[in-house]
Design an enzyme around this catalytic site. Structure first.
Site, short mmCIF file in Angstrom:
data_model
loop_
_atom_site.label_atom_id
_atom_site.label_comp_id
_atom_site.label_asym_id
_atom_site.label_seq_id
_atom_site.Cartn_x
_atom_site.Cartn_y
_atom_site.Cartn_z
N SER A 26 23.16 -29.54 5.50
CA SER A 26 24.39 -30.34 5.50
C SER A 26 25.48 -29.56 4.78
CB SER A 26 24.17 -31.68 4.80
OG SER A 26 25.39 -32.37 4.59
N TYR A 33 20.93 -36.38 -2.42
CA TYR A 33 21.02 -35.87 -1.05
C TYR A 33 21.63 -34.47 -1.04
CZ TYR A 33 22.54 -35.65 3.87
OH TYR A 33 22.76 -35.28 5.18
#
Length: 288
Positions: free
Chosen positions: A141, A154
């Site tokens: 990401s 995350y």
């Protein structure tokens, strides 16, 4: 040009929805046979029916090593081997910030977003070596590259995936196994709503909202869609990327490069793409 994956067998985790589904549809269209690994059994069964003979569903909770091992075995049993692993399954995980993170939340998030990727590569390795090599693609990401694009745990996990990708690529290159990562930007899928603890229906609604808003928040004025990531995965899975390994491919519409100089100071930004209330943003660790 069709047929870019002719003769290849792929395993995609998280294949029943979002980016995984987009990749599955494109891989099949390009000639691959695919094991769809997911925990959404109804959707998995529907995929087998929709792509009869081309898709095999395997129930796979990627936080359980036996499930990952069984998914690889399903590829070998149904299609005779494994050439491509797309470690894609994931969710938002723990949303607490630095001062509120719990041991349980931290461990749960790492099990899903980091350990699962490592175990996917571990169990795919023998099957790929038996085929003379292969391609591993890990979903990372932009949150793993820059702060501010995701919750604390995350973001740390996605940073770990990027470095794990490089380490594995260095180790496996001489065995003809390439390992690369994709770093999506704001993609209109339900994972965004998952980060905020929304129901499935609410998450789907938010995905549509993001698709509507995001184009104004990045240099390329179109929403990021699962197909955009699927196209990147197709390149990395195919022989067109035979000279590419250890790379983190950013697919984000230009959002990480900041506002073009022609934009005014009040131009929409990443958080504007989400269109959530300040309270919802604070809950997910986006307070400024």
């Amino acid at each position: 040009m069709a047929g870019r994956l002719d003769g290849k067998v792929a395993l995609i985790t998280g294949a029943a929805s979002g980016i995984g589904l987009g990749a599955l549809e494109l891989f099949v269209a390009e000639g691959a046979r695919v094991v769809a690994a997911d925990v959404q059994d109804d959707k998995g069964a529907a995929l087998e029916t929709r792509f009869k003979g081309q898709v095999k569903y395997a129930h796979c909770d990627v936080t359980r090593e036996p499930d990952i091992e069984a998914a690889v075995a399903a590829a070998q049993g149904a299609f005779g081997g494994l050439d491509v692993l797309f470690n894609n399954a994931g969710a938002g995980g723990e949303v607490a910030g630095v001062g509120a993170i719990t041991v349980e939340g931290w461990d749960r998030t790492f099990a899903l977003l980091v350990r699962a990727v490592a175990l996917g590569m571990k169990h795919a390795l023998p099957a790929m070596l038996a085929r003379g090599g292969g391609s591993v693609i890990n979903t990372a990401s932009i949150a793993g590259m820059q702060a501010g694009f995701g919750p604390y745990a995350y973001s740390v996990c996605k940073g770990a995936v990027i470095h794990m990708t490089r380490c594995a690529a260095a180790e496996l290159a001489r065995q003809k196994i390439r390992v690369n990562a994709i770093c999506p930007g704001v993609i209109a899928t339900s994972i965004i709503g998952n980060i905020f603890g929304m129901s499935v229906a609410q998450a789907d609604q938010l995905a549509a909202q993001v698709a509507s808003n995001a184009a104004a928040c990045q240099a390329i004025e179109k929403p990021g869609l699962p197909r955009d990531i699927a196209e990147a995965a197709l390149f990395l899975a195919s022989d067109a990327s035979a000279f590419v390994t250890g790379h983190a491919l950013v697919v984000d519409g230009g959002i990480t490069m900041g506002h073009p100089s022609s934009w005014d100071a009040d131009a929409p930004n990443f958080l504007g793409a989400l269109g959530l209330t300040p309270e919802q943003l604070q809950q997910a660790g986006y307070a400024r």
